[in-house]
Design an enzyme around this catalytic site. Sequence first.
Site, short mmCIF file in Angstrom:
data_model
loop_
_atom_site.label_atom_id
_atom_site.label_comp_id
_atom_site.label_asym_id
_atom_site.label_seq_id
_atom_site.Cartn_x
_atom_site.Cartn_y
_atom_site.Cartn_z
N MET A 1 113.58 -105.87 -5.08
CA MET A 1 112.64 -104.77 -5.17
C MET A 1 111.82 -104.63 -3.91
O MET A 1 110.60 -104.58 -3.99
CB MET A 1 111.68 -105.00 -6.34
CG MET A 1 112.20 -104.67 -7.68
SD MET A 1 112.35 -102.92 -7.88
CE MET A 1 113.06 -102.89 -9.48
N PRO A 2 112.41 -104.58 -2.76
CA PRO A 2 111.55 -104.44 -1.59
C PRO A 2 110.93 -103.05 -1.49
O PRO A 2 111.59 -102.05 -1.72
CB PRO A 2 112.48 -104.68 -0.40
CG PRO A 2 113.78 -105.10 -0.94
CD PRO A 2 113.79 -104.84 -2.40
N HIS A 3 109.66 -103.06 -1.14
CA HIS A 3 108.99 -101.85 -0.67
C HIS A 3 108.67 -102.13 0.79
O HIS A 3 108.01 -103.12 1.10
CB HIS A 3 107.71 -101.54 -1.42
CG HIS A 3 106.93 -100.44 -0.77
ND1 HIS A 3 107.39 -99.14 -0.75
CD2 HIS A 3 105.79 -100.45 -0.05
CE1 HIS A 3 106.52 -98.40 -0.06
NE2 HIS A 3 105.54 -99.17 0.36
#
Length: 79
Positions: free
Chosen positions: A1-3
């Site tokens: 879930m990288p932002h």
Amino acid sequence: MPHIAVKMFPGRTEEQKQEFAAKVVEAAKTILGSSDASLSVSISEVEPAEWDARVYDPEIAANESMLYKRPGYGALAQS
């Protein structure tokens, strides 16, 4: 879930920002194994006169141990 949050000086076109975000997403998918649905990218423009107060001091210098690429300017360039 990288932002992935990117801060830069103003002046890039919308097309450049879109292309950059697309390439960052592709790199994250390839290298990290993230899915397209799990990724998000934001780009904030910061005026040069505000860079140290809004970005360099609180996000770069204050988090030196988390840097994977050190800047080539400022106090961290010489350490």
